[in-house]
Design a protein around this motif. Structure first.
Motif: not given
Ligand code: PRP
Ligand code: URA
Length: 210
Positions: A119-134
């Protein structure tokens, strides 16, 4: 069904493309393209509430008080099938960062087995989209979200193309703070944990492995 934190995107283009995607006669080349396009369309909706901030620029004619996205965006595909969705989203948000989580479902237990997480080091600053079709039993999505949560991002949304009621229930119970966005909610899982009517095995259809 409890619709808290659950959004089903309905649009004529989405219905059309999703039907093509489900069709067993669709080739893996077309399947990949359709999944990518659907994720692109999804991005338009899931980014609706993103905050923007002032971004003053000069047009060729005069100053202009423009706007730019305020927060960093990170897209986290669940390998393998999530990769095509990530590409569709990146087409719309090209400056997004990308994390990768590798999980596969054990055929017998249906439980997720982790083999990768970066995961990116700066993920704490992010809006995260976890994506998986199913979203089937919900085991993979729940595990992926738990791994992202360890890094305390600003927000997490889970985006899928097709969701089973069983998986939605699991995510709502285990991650009530995470927004679930799907294009359709299907009937149920079969005895092997496959979504009915579904589209079969997303990873195999994307990569032509079966
Ligand atoms: C599929 C799918 C999800 C998972 C969903 O991946 O892409 O990750 O199954 O099932 P669940 O909700 O019951 O956990 P799979 O495990 O087949 O791996 P693959 O993408 O590598 O084919
Ligand atoms: N994973 C898939 O790819 N398809 C299903 O129907 C269930 C899990």
């Amino acid at each position: 069904m409890d619709h808290r934190n659950l959004q089903v995107l309905d649009h004529p283009l989405i219905r059309h493309k999703l039907t093509l995607l489900r069709n067993k006669n669709t080739t893996h080349k077309d399947f990949r393209q359709l999944a990518e396009e659907l994720a692109g369309l999804m991005t338009y909706e899931v980014s609706r509430n993103m905050r923007t901030k002032s971004c003053p620029i000069e047009t060729p004619l005069e100053p202009y008080d423009g706007q730019e996205l305020e927060n960093e965006v990170t897209i986290v595909p669940v390998l393998r099938a999530g990769l095509v969705m990530a590409q569709g989203m990146l087409d719309m948000i090209p400056h997004a960062k990308v994390g990768h989580i590798g999980l596969f479902r054990d055929e017998n237990t249906l439980l997720p087995v982790q083999y990768y997480c970066k995961l990116p080091e700066s993920i704490g600053e992010s809006d995260v989209f976890v994506v998986d079709p199913m979203l089937a039993t919900g085991g993979s999505a729940s595990k992926a979200i738990a791994l992202v949560k360890e890094r305390h991002p600003r927000s997490i949304s889970f985006c899928c193309l097709i969701a089973a009621p069983e998986g939605i229930e699991v995510l709502q119970r285990e991650h009530p703070d995470v927004k679930i966005v799907t294009l359709e909610i299907d009937r149920r899982l079969n005895e092997n944990g496959y979504i009915l009517p579904g589209l079969g095995d997303a990873g195999d259809r994307i990569y032509g492995t079966k």
